[in-house]
Design a protein around this motif. Sequence first.
Motif, PDB file in Angstrom:
ATOM      1  N   VAL A   1      13.555 -17.731  69.247  1.00  0.00           N
ATOM      2  CA  VAL A   1      12.825 -18.854  69.835  1.00  0.00           C
ATOM      3  C   VAL A   1      12.956 -20.044  68.898  1.00  0.00           C
ATOM      4  CG1 VAL A   1      10.640 -19.665  70.786  1.00  0.00           C
ATOM      5  CG2 VAL A   1      11.208 -17.213  70.835  1.00  0.00           C
ATOM      6  N   SER A   2      13.696 -21.030  69.356  1.00  0.00           N
ATOM      7  CA  SER A   2      13.983 -22.178  68.498  1.00  0.00           C
ATOM      8  C   SER A   2      14.361 -23.380  69.344  1.00  0.00           C
ATOM      9  CB  SER A   2      15.126 -21.838  67.543  1.00  0.00           C
ATOM     10  OG  SER A   2      15.506 -22.963  66.774  1.00  0.00           O
ATOM     11  N   SER A   3      14.020 -24.545  68.835  1.00  0.00           N
ATOM     12  CA  SER A   3      14.426 -25.772  69.512  1.00  0.00           C
ATOM     13  C   SER A   3      15.723 -26.313  68.914  1.00  0.00           C
ATOM     14  CB  SER A   3      13.316 -26.821  69.407  1.00  0.00           C
ATOM     15  OG  SER A   3      12.982 -27.032  68.053  1.00  0.00           O
TER      16      SER A   3
ATOM     17  N   GLU B   1      18.376  -1.502  75.648  1.00  0.00           N
ATOM     18  CA  GLU B   1      17.642  -2.744  75.894  1.00  0.00           C
ATOM     19  C   GLU B   1      18.611  -3.869  76.264  1.00  0.00           C
ATOM     20  OE1 GLU B   1      15.572  -0.895  72.145  1.00  0.00           O
ATOM     21  OE2 GLU B   1      17.615  -1.193  72.873  1.00  0.00           O
ATOM     22  N   SER B   2      18.109  -4.823  77.001  1.00  0.00           N
ATOM     23  CA  SER B   2      18.869  -6.023  77.343  1.00  0.00           C
ATOM     24  C   SER B   2      17.905  -7.149  77.666  1.00  0.00           C
ATOM     25  CB  SER B   2      19.800  -5.760  78.527  1.00  0.00           C
ATOM     26  OG  SER B   2      19.050  -5.439  79.683  1.00  0.00           O
ATOM     27  N   GLY B   3      18.448  -8.354  77.783  1.00  0.00           N
ATOM     28  CA  GLY B   3      17.637  -9.486  78.207  1.00  0.00           C
ATOM     29  C   GLY B   3      17.267 -10.463  77.114  1.00  0.00           C
ATOM     30  N   GLY B   4      17.603 -10.141  75.882  1.00  0.00           N
ATOM     31  CA  GLY B   4      17.301 -11.059  74.798  1.00  0.00           C
ATOM     32  C   GLY B   4      18.186 -12.290  74.837  1.00  0.00           C
ATOM     33  N   GLY B   5      17.878 -13.232  73.963  1.00  0.00           N
ATOM     34  CA  GLY B   5      18.671 -14.446  73.900  1.00  0.00           C
ATOM     35  C   GLY B   5      17.972 -15.531  73.127  1.00  0.00           C
ATOM     36  N   LEU B   6      18.536 -16.722  73.221  1.00  0.00           N
ATOM     37  CA  LEU B   6      17.974 -17.907  72.572  1.00  0.00           C
ATOM     38  C   LEU B   6      17.184 -18.698  73.605  1.00  0.00           C
ATOM     39  CD1 LEU B   6      17.768 -19.930  70.211  1.00  0.00           C
ATOM     40  CD2 LEU B   6      19.941 -20.904  71.009  1.00  0.00           C
ATOM     41  N   VAL B   7      15.953 -19.033  73.273  1.00  0.00           N
ATOM     42  CA  VAL B   7      15.099 -19.762  74.201  1.00  0.00           C
ATOM     43  C   VAL B   7      14.284 -20.786  73.415  1.00  0.00           C
ATOM     44  CG1 VAL B   7      13.243 -18.062  74.055  1.00  0.00           C
ATOM     45  CG2 VAL B   7      13.441 -19.498  76.097  1.00  0.00           C
ATOM     46  N   GLN B   8      13.948 -21.888  74.055  1.00  0.00           N
ATOM     47  CA  GLN B   8      13.138 -22.909  73.407  1.00  0.00           C
ATOM     48  C   GLN B   8      11.669 -22.501  73.387  1.00  0.00           C
ATOM     49  OE1 GLN B   8      13.896 -26.649  75.347  1.00  0.00           O
ATOM     50  NE2 GLN B   8      15.800 -26.972  74.227  1.00  0.00           N
TER      51      GLN B   8
ATOM     52  N   LEU C   1       6.742 -18.503  74.872  1.00  0.00           N
ATOM     53  CA  LEU C   1       7.292 -17.992  73.625  1.00  0.00           C
ATOM     54  C   LEU C   1       7.130 -18.982  72.484  1.00  0.00           C
ATOM     55  CD1 LEU C   1      10.395 -16.215  75.123  1.00  0.00           C
ATOM     56  CD2 LEU C   1       8.708 -15.134  73.634  1.00  0.00           C
ATOM     57  N   LYS C   2       6.915 -18.417  71.297  1.00  0.00           N
ATOM     58  CA  LYS C   2       6.711 -19.196  70.077  1.00  0.00           C
ATOM     59  C   LYS C   2       7.787 -18.825  69.054  1.00  0.00           C
ATOM     60  CE  LYS C   2       1.690 -18.810  70.740  1.00  0.00           C
ATOM     61  NZ  LYS C   2       0.423 -18.365  70.121  1.00  0.00           N
ATOM     62  N   PRO C   3       8.054 -19.700  68.115  1.00  0.00           N
ATOM     63  CA  PRO C   3       9.051 -19.360  67.073  1.00  0.00           C
ATOM     64  C   PRO C   3       8.722 -18.061  66.350  1.00  0.00           C
ATOM     65  CG  PRO C   3       8.590 -21.698  67.024  1.00  0.00           C
ATOM     66  CD  PRO C   3       7.623 -21.111  68.006  1.00  0.00           C
ATOM     67  N   GLU C   4       7.441 -17.767  66.194  1.00  0.00           N
ATOM     68  CA  GLU C   4       7.060 -16.534  65.499  1.00  0.00           C
ATOM     69  C   GLU C   4       7.314 -15.270  66.324  1.00  0.00           C
ATOM     70  OE1 GLU C   4       5.188 -19.272  65.957  1.00  0.00           O
ATOM     71  OE2 GLU C   4       3.065 -18.753  66.330  1.00  0.00           O
ATOM     72  N   ASP C   5       7.728 -15.418  67.563  1.00  0.00           N
ATOM     73  CA  ASP C   5       8.130 -14.270  68.379  1.00  0.00           C
ATOM     74  C   ASP C   5       9.575 -13.865  68.103  1.00  0.00           C
ATOM     75  OD1 ASP C   5       6.283 -15.725  71.077  1.00  0.00           O
ATOM     76  OD2 ASP C   5       5.665 -14.044  69.814  1.00  0.00           O
ATOM     77  N   THR C   6      10.275 -14.658  67.320  1.00  0.00           N
ATOM     78  CA  THR C   6      11.666 -14.341  66.984  1.00  0.00           C
ATOM     79  C   THR C   6      11.746 -13.015  66.256  1.00  0.00           C
ATOM     80  OG1 THR C   6      12.333 -16.667  66.889  1.00  0.00           O
ATOM     81  CG2 THR C   6      13.664 -15.084  65.640  1.00  0.00           C
ATOM     82  N   ALA C   7      12.551 -12.099  66.788  1.00  0.00           N
ATOM     83  CA  ALA C   7      12.671 -10.754  66.208  1.00  0.00           C
ATOM     84  C   ALA C   7      13.694  -9.960  67.002  1.00  0.00           C
ATOM     85  CB  ALA C   7      11.328 -10.036  66.243  1.00  0.00           C
ATOM     86  N   LEU C   8      14.010  -8.792  66.475  1.00  0.00           N
ATOM     87  CA  LEU C   8      14.783  -7.794  67.206  1.00  0.00           C
ATOM     88  C   LEU C   8      13.772  -6.915  67.928  1.00  0.00           C
ATOM     89  CD1 LEU C   8      17.714  -6.893  67.661  1.00  0.00           C
ATOM     90  CD2 LEU C   8      17.472  -5.383  65.682  1.00  0.00           C
ATOM     91  N   TYR C   9      13.899  -6.834  69.245  1.00  0.00           N
ATOM     92  CA  TYR C   9      12.940  -6.095  70.061  1.00  0.00           C
ATOM     93  C   TYR C   9      13.520  -4.728  70.434  1.00  0.00           C
ATOM     94  CZ  TYR C   9       9.859 -10.102  70.546  1.00  0.00           C
ATOM     95  OH  TYR C   9       8.985 -11.129  70.284  1.00  0.00           O
TER      96      TYR C   9
ATOM     97  N   GLN D   1      10.868  -6.356  65.238  1.00  0.00           N
ATOM     98  CA  GLN D   1      11.034  -6.425  63.791  1.00  0.00           C
ATOM     99  C   GLN D   1      11.728  -7.727  63.433  1.00  0.00           C
ATOM    100  OE1 GLN D   1      13.109  -3.084  62.024  1.00  0.00           O
ATOM    101  NE2 GLN D   1      12.189  -3.494  60.034  1.00  0.00           N
ATOM    102  N   ALA D   2      11.020  -8.552  62.670  1.00  0.00           N
ATOM    103  CA  ALA D   2      11.592  -9.789  62.167  1.00  0.00           C
ATOM    104  C   ALA D   2      12.275  -9.509  60.828  1.00  0.00           C
ATOM    105  CB  ALA D   2      10.502 -10.841  62.012  1.00  0.00           C
ATOM    106  N   PRO D   3      13.232 -10.344  60.434  1.00  0.00           N
ATOM    107  CA  PRO D   3      13.935 -10.127  59.155  1.00  0.00           C
ATOM    108  C   PRO D   3      12.961 -10.021  57.988  1.00  0.00           C
ATOM    109  CG  PRO D   3      15.060 -11.802  60.440  1.00  0.00           C
ATOM    110  CD  PRO D   3      13.777 -11.500  61.163  1.00  0.00           C
ATOM    111  N   GLY D   4      13.115  -8.979  57.195  1.00  0.00           N
ATOM    112  CA  GLY D   4      12.281  -8.802  56.015  1.00  0.00           C
ATOM    113  C   GLY D   4      10.885  -8.298  56.283  1.00  0.00           C
TER     114      GLY D   4
END
Length: 114
Positions: free
Chosen positions: A112-114, A6-13, A84-92, A38-41
């Motif tokens: 996904v974070s500001s 996989e590739s293409g992930g990153g930090l996005v607002q 994208l929303k903050p709740e989309d933050t995860a390992l894909y 999968q999000a942490p926990g």
Amino acid sequence: QVQLVESGGGLVQPGGSLRLSCVASESISIYAMGWYRQAPGKQRDLVATISSGGIRNYAESVKGRFTISRDNAKSTVYLQMNSLKPEDTALYYCNLARWDGVYWGQGTQVTVSS
């Protein structure tokens, strides 16, 4: 064994877009492919699947925002993620299930974070 990368992930607002790619080491043309996250926990959850014939299925939480597609000639599956929303933050993770087992990639992080 099939290798999935996989590739293409990153930090996005919030409100931004990313496109994930998953390249397989062998032909995927006759197999359904999927994206999970999968999000942490938390447990690993289905995001989207695409059949060998192109039929798509999405988790309710991503419908209308994410699009899964495939390019069999390139042995590649994509996940276009918009709004994208903050709740989309995860390992894909990319997934392939075939006669000799279920295969996973190593994952790509989406934050996904500001």
